[in-house]
Write an enzyme that holds these catalytic residues in place. Structure first.
Site, PDB file in Angstrom:
ATOM      1  N   GLU A  26      -3.866   8.046  -5.030  1.00 48.98           N
ATOM      2  CA  GLU A  26      -4.110   7.367  -6.296  1.00 48.98           C
ATOM      3  C   GLU A  26      -5.450   7.830  -6.865  1.00 48.98           C
ATOM      4  O   GLU A  26      -6.427   7.863  -6.125  1.00 48.98           O
ATOM      5  CB  GLU A  26      -4.125   5.845  -6.109  1.00 48.98           C
ATOM      6  CG  GLU A  26      -2.791   5.268  -5.669  1.00 48.98           C
ATOM      7  CD  GLU A  26      -2.855   3.758  -5.461  1.00 48.98           C
ATOM      8  OE1 GLU A  26      -3.947   3.157  -5.637  1.00 48.98           O
ATOM      9  OE2 GLU A  26      -1.826   3.167  -5.107  1.00 48.98           O
TER      10      GLU A  26
ATOM     11  N   HIS B  67      -1.301   0.803  -9.995  1.00 50.60           N
ATOM     12  CA  HIS B  67      -2.007  -0.097  -9.082  1.00 50.60           C
ATOM     13  C   HIS B  67      -2.696  -1.209  -9.887  1.00 50.60           C
ATOM     14  O   HIS B  67      -3.904  -1.437  -9.769  1.00 50.60           O
ATOM     15  CB  HIS B  67      -3.037   0.660  -8.240  1.00 50.60           C
ATOM     16  CG  HIS B  67      -3.384  -0.065  -6.961  1.00 50.60           C
ATOM     17  ND1 HIS B  67      -3.710   0.592  -5.808  1.00 50.60           N
ATOM     18  CD2 HIS B  67      -3.455  -1.395  -6.662  1.00 50.60           C
ATOM     19  CE1 HIS B  67      -3.971  -0.297  -4.851  1.00 50.60           C
ATOM     20  NE2 HIS B  67      -3.817  -1.513  -5.356  1.00 50.60           N
TER      21      HIS B  67
ATOM     22  N   ARG C 181       0.839  -1.187   0.000  1.00 45.47           N
ATOM     23  CA  ARG C 181       0.000   0.000   0.000  1.00 45.47           C
ATOM     24  C   ARG C 181       0.880   1.245   0.000  1.00 45.47           C
ATOM     25  O   ARG C 181       1.930   1.278   0.656  1.00 45.47           O
ATOM     26  CB  ARG C 181      -0.929   0.020   1.222  1.00 45.47           C
ATOM     27  CG  ARG C 181      -2.121  -0.925   1.116  1.00 45.47           C
ATOM     28  CD  ARG C 181      -3.107  -0.456   0.054  1.00 45.47           C
ATOM     29  NE  ARG C 181      -4.327  -1.258  -0.023  1.00 45.47           N
ATOM     30  CZ  ARG C 181      -4.511  -2.287  -0.839  1.00 45.47           C
ATOM     31  NH1 ARG C 181      -3.519  -2.658  -1.646  1.00 45.47           N
ATOM     32  NH2 ARG C 181      -5.653  -2.949  -0.868  1.00 45.47           N
TER      33      ARG C 181
END
Length: 314
Positions: free
Chosen positions: A262, A281, A233
């Site tokens: 993000e 991601h 993360r």
């Protein structure tokens, strides 16, 4: 019992008789006629939608995430009577594979090769005078010392891939010992295991304890030839410290699939850091085995039996 399934991933769990399945859209609030649901499955939902769902779904007994991390779900405010379960295990294959790809890309400097193609430049620096080992730079997975911080399912699968390529792997977890045939140490051993590491792989979840775990101090423990790879993360890395470390040559480079925030804003200083490989991601994105997990937890809920992957008991 009414079960809500998202429309953004194909799901076909084999459920017991008496379970009514309703497919919902994440683009609009849950319709009023379905706010009596006792279970909901969540996948890639926006924070605002989650918070609205938490307010509306007051009869929930099970909140089943298909993501390994549940930090945003826990923060949404689902009532205390709802058990929150994670999707741990559903992303082991894909995230481990992606992490391996980032590690190989860093070693072989595929980022440099791709950028050279964009400018029609023959990247001669990649083909001549290549070192025979990793003594002065990380150039090969074979013989590399890789430290994986967060040694659960993803970390252990990745360790197997790396061992097959000839790397030496050490895991870091809450308790020391051996897992899946690999040595595991605790966070207290970071200075020792990072001192000669070629790669530090971050597979940590986002919790209060792990926020900025990869700090300026941790980055300074690594040799200057080392790379940081993050598939955990973004919040687990002090991003400002990382940008500074890349500019100052404290570490050789970073390959990141996760960051904060993000999507990363176009004016974020991370974009301009040198020796950076960034993917959006995309390591997971495919919850493999979701049908089986959903079915197992629904059956357990109806039978009053223990659920899998409980993060917060209701």
């Amino acid at each position: 019992m009414k079960l809500l399934l998202p429309d953004n991933v194909p799901l076909h769990p084999e459920l017991p008789d008496g379970v009514e399945v309703v497919v919902y859209s994440r683009r609009v609030p849950i319709p009023k006629e379905h706010r009596d649901a006792e279970a909901v499955v969540l996948w890639a939902s926006r924070q605002g939608w989650l918070e609205q769902a938490a307010r509306d779904l007051t009869q929930l007994r099970l909140v089943q995430s298909l993501s390994a991390g549940t930090d945003t779900i826990e923060a949404a405010g689902f009532h205390d009577g709802a058990t929150i379960c994670s999707g741990v295990g559903l992303h082991d294959i894909t995230v481990a594979e992606h992490a391996l790809g980032l590690i190989i890309a860093a070693a072989r400097r595929l980022d440099v090769a791709v950028r050279a193609v964009d400018s029609h430049r023959w990247a001669r620096e990649l083909s001549v005078d290549q070192p025979l080992d990793n003594a002065t730079a990380f150039t090969m997975v074979h013989g590399a010392r890789v430290v994986i911080w967060g040694f659960g399912g993803i970390g252990q699968r990745l360790a197997g891939h790396l061992r097959a390529l000839g790397a030496e792997v050490t895991g870091i977890a809450r308790s020391a010992g051996e897992r899946a045939g690999f040595p595991v140490v605790t966070q207290e051993d970071l200075p020792r295991v990072l001192a000669d590491a070629d790669v530090l792989v971050d597979v940590l979840p986002a919790t209060d304890e792990t926020e900025h775990a990869v700090s300026a101090e941790v980055l300074a423990m690594l040799p200057r030839k080392a790379w940081l790879v993050n598939v955990g993360r973004g919040a687990t890395v002090d991003q400002a410290a990382l940008v500074a470390a890349l500019h100052d040559g404290v570490i050789a480079g970073a390959a990141l699939d996760v960051m904060t925030p993000e999507p990363l804003p176009a004016d974020d200083p991370l974009w301009d850091a040198p020796n950076l490989i960034l993917t959006p991601h995309s390591a997971g994105g495919r919850p493999l085995g979701a049908d089986e997990l959903i079915a197992a937890n629904v059956r357990a809920l109806l039978a009053g039996e223990p659920l899998r992957n409980v993060v917060r008991a209701g």
